[in-house]
Design an enzyme around this catalytic site. Sequence first.
Site, short mmCIF file in Angstrom:
data_model
loop_
_atom_site.label_atom_id
_atom_site.label_comp_id
_atom_site.label_asym_id
_atom_site.label_seq_id
_atom_site.Cartn_x
_atom_site.Cartn_y
_atom_site.Cartn_z
N HIS A 1 29.21 48.35 40.94
CA HIS A 1 29.31 49.73 41.46
C HIS A 1 28.75 50.72 40.44
O HIS A 1 27.96 51.60 40.77
CB HIS A 1 30.78 50.12 41.65
CG HIS A 1 31.44 49.54 42.86
ND1 HIS A 1 30.92 49.66 44.12
CD2 HIS A 1 32.61 48.88 42.99
CE1 HIS A 1 31.75 49.07 44.98
NE2 HIS A 1 32.77 48.59 44.32
N HIS B 1 32.41 43.01 39.67
CA HIS B 1 32.41 43.81 40.90
C HIS B 1 32.35 45.30 40.56
O HIS B 1 31.50 46.03 41.09
CB HIS B 1 33.69 43.47 41.69
CG HIS B 1 33.93 44.32 42.90
ND1 HIS B 1 33.93 43.80 44.18
CD2 HIS B 1 34.17 45.64 43.04
CE1 HIS B 1 34.17 44.77 45.04
NE2 HIS B 1 34.33 45.91 44.37
N GLU B 2 33.22 45.72 39.65
CA GLU B 2 33.25 47.13 39.28
C GLU B 2 32.00 47.57 38.54
O GLU B 2 31.50 48.67 38.73
CB GLU B 2 34.49 47.42 38.41
CG GLU B 2 35.80 47.24 39.13
CD GLU B 2 35.88 48.09 40.40
OE1 GLU B 2 35.40 49.24 40.39
OE2 GLU B 2 36.43 47.59 41.39
ZN LIG Z 1 34.65 47.85 44.93
#
Ligand SMILES: [Zn+2]
Length: 370
Positions: free
Chosen positions: A64, A60-61
Site C-alpha cells: 500500500h 501487505h502494508e
Molecule cells: Zn490493506
Amino acid sequence: MSNAFNLGKLFGIQFRLHYTWFIIFILVTVSLVAPDWSSPLYWVMGIVTSLLFFASILAHELAHSLVGRANNIPIKSITLFIFGGVAQMTREARSAGAELKMAAAGPVCSLVIAGLFYVVWSFTQDLVTPVADMFFWLFIINVALAVFNLIPGFPLDGGRVFRSILWKVTGNYKRSTRIATRVGQGTGYLFILGGILIIFLQPFGLSWFNGLWLAFIGWFLGNAASASYRQVQWRGALRGFTASQAMTSDCPVVPLSITVSQLVQGYILSSGRDCFLVADEDEVRGVLTLHNIKSVSQSSWGVTQVKEIMTPIDRLKTAYPGQDALSILEQMDESSINQMAVVSEGRIIGLITHDNLIRLLRTRSELGIR
Ligand SMILES: [Zn+2]
C-alpha cells in the site's frame, strides 16, 4: 493509535506494533504447536510461522505504502495490530485512480504471497509433514487476509476500491465516501448479527467462541467506518478556507530577552494574546505560541528566556495567505509541527496553529455548516 511501540523505519516509513499483536502472535503459535506440545520441531515451526505471518502483513502494508507514495500520497506511519495493519496517511488521494491503485496493492500483494506459499507447499507436501503444514497454513492465511480486506466497506481496502470506483463514475467524492461508509457499517452490523446467531444456535459445529470473534470483528468494522467517515468530513470542512481566514493576526512583538513569566504576566494574562513574534530590535528571530510555553514547567518560567523556547525563524514552516487550510493541516501532520507562519511579501502577517484549525472546524460544526 495509542498503545503501540516503535519498531523502526523501513523505506522512510515509521512502523509501530500495537500490543494486540502479541495476542495474535501467541494464539497463532499456540494453535500450531497444539498437535504435539512436547516436540521442539512443532515449537520452532510455530514460532517461525508466526514470524512469517507477521512478515506477510508487513509486506501487505508496505505494498500500500510504496504504491501510495508513487502516487503522491505520503505515508507517515504504519501500525500493525490484531486485524492487520493501519497506515496513517497525511492526506487523502487526490484522484480516484490513485486511490484504486493504492487500495488494491495490499490484497494483490497478499494473493501473490499466498501463491508463493502454495507453490512451496506443493513441493514439500510429500516430504516433510509439519513443514508442509506450515506453508499450507501460510497460504490459507494470506488468502484470508486478502479476502477479509476486500470486504467492500470503508475503511477496509475493498471499501476504498469500492469508493474509488463510485468516485470515478459519479465524480462525487463526498457521496462516494458516504455510500462506502454505509456499506462498511452495514457489514459491521451483519457480522455482529451473525456472531450473535452463532453464539446462540451454534450451527455447522461452530462454537460460541467463533461467534464472539465474528461479533468482535463486526463491532470493530462498524467503529472504523464511522471514525474514518468523521475524519473525511472534518478534512472536507477545511477545504475552501484559506490561511488568512484561519490565522491569528496582529501577533504582538516581544523582545528576545524577557522571561516566560514576564511574557505570561505582561502579555498573555492581561491581553489574552496567544501568539507572539520574538524580535531583536526590528528583526524577527522567532515565533511563540502557547504551545511553546507549555513545553517548560511552570517552576522554571522565571529563569527561562523566551528566546530559549521560541520556534526560531529558520525552523519555521511558512504558508501564504491564500493557501488552502486543508493543505496546511496536512503539512503540519506530515512534519509533526503545531504552528506555521503566514507570510506575505517577506513579512509575517499571522500565525496559524493546529488549535486554530480545530477551532475553525468546531465552530463550523456547531453552526451546523456542512
Ligand atoms: Zn490493506
